[in-house]
Enzyme design. Structure first.
Site, short mmCIF file in Angstrom:
data_model
loop_
_atom_site.label_atom_id
_atom_site.label_comp_id
_atom_site.label_asym_id
_atom_site.label_seq_id
_atom_site.Cartn_x
_atom_site.Cartn_y
_atom_site.Cartn_z
CG HIS A 60 -1.93 -1.07 1.23
ND1 HIS A 60 -3.00 -1.04 2.10
CD2 HIS A 60 -2.07 -2.19 0.49
CE1 HIS A 60 -3.76 -2.10 1.88
NE2 HIS A 60 -3.21 -2.82 0.92
CD GLU A 62 -2.00 4.47 3.39
OE1 GLU A 62 -3.12 4.94 3.58
OE2 GLU A 62 -1.79 3.53 2.58
CB CYS A 90 -6.50 -0.28 5.04
SG CYS A 90 -4.80 -0.91 5.04
CB CYS A 93 -2.01 1.62 6.06
SG CYS A 93 -1.61 0.82 4.50
#
Length: 167
Positions: A60, A62, A90, A93
């Protein structure tokens, strides 16, 4: 004294990265992120979603930004930083942000925006984490606990003597 950060400038960069991921390169969902040093305003890490590109569900924006920032700082902890992310983090993250000890998160789109427009659904994950192991969709069971705990006991002894690195 902390520098006054131009939030919109950083957020617009995170949004540019999200467009790169989801629209231009199509490496994953429309997620981009920056890690910024609060004192200097320097971007110490940035990333965008590459789940599809790398066949890695953890890639992801992040996560990539955190990895870059930690590498740049030479530490798994990056206090004194903030995260700008194109969408609300999410659960994975957000937890990584906590582990990295980032001070603050600024986000653009909400969970609801992402669900409505991209069908990325995280609320199931949050509900699953609240359930006991035996009630989760993916069952979790203890196996060889005593052997596993013995390693932790040895680690504790070494840590108490200052003989292991602890994060």
């Amino acid at each position: 004294m902390a520098k006054e950060l131009p939030h919109e400038t950083y957020m617009k960069r995170a949004i540019e990265l999200s467009a790169k991921a989801g629209l231009e390169e199509q490496t994953g969902g429309c997620f981009g992120a920056l890690i910024v040093d609060k004192e200097t305003g320097e971007v110490v890490g940035e990333g965008y979603n590459k789940v599809i590109l790398n066949n890695d569900p953890t890639w992801h924006g992040e996560m990539e930004a955190i990895r870059e920032a930690c590498k740049a700082r030479g530490s798994p902890h990056i206090p004194g930083t903030v995260c700008y992310t194109s969408a609300q983090p999410c659960p994975m993250c957000y937890t990584a942000i906590m582990w990295a000890r980032v001070d603050h998160v600024y986000y653009g789109a909400t969970y609801e925006d992402v669900m409505e427009n991209g069908k990325f659904e995280d609320s199931d994950f949050l509900g699953e984490l609240r359930k006991p192991d035996d009630q989760r969709a993916i069952k979790c069971e203890i196996v060889c606990r005593e052997e596993a705990v013995e390693v932790w006991r040895k680690y504790r002894v070494l840590a108490e003597k200052g003989l292991v690195k602890h994060y």
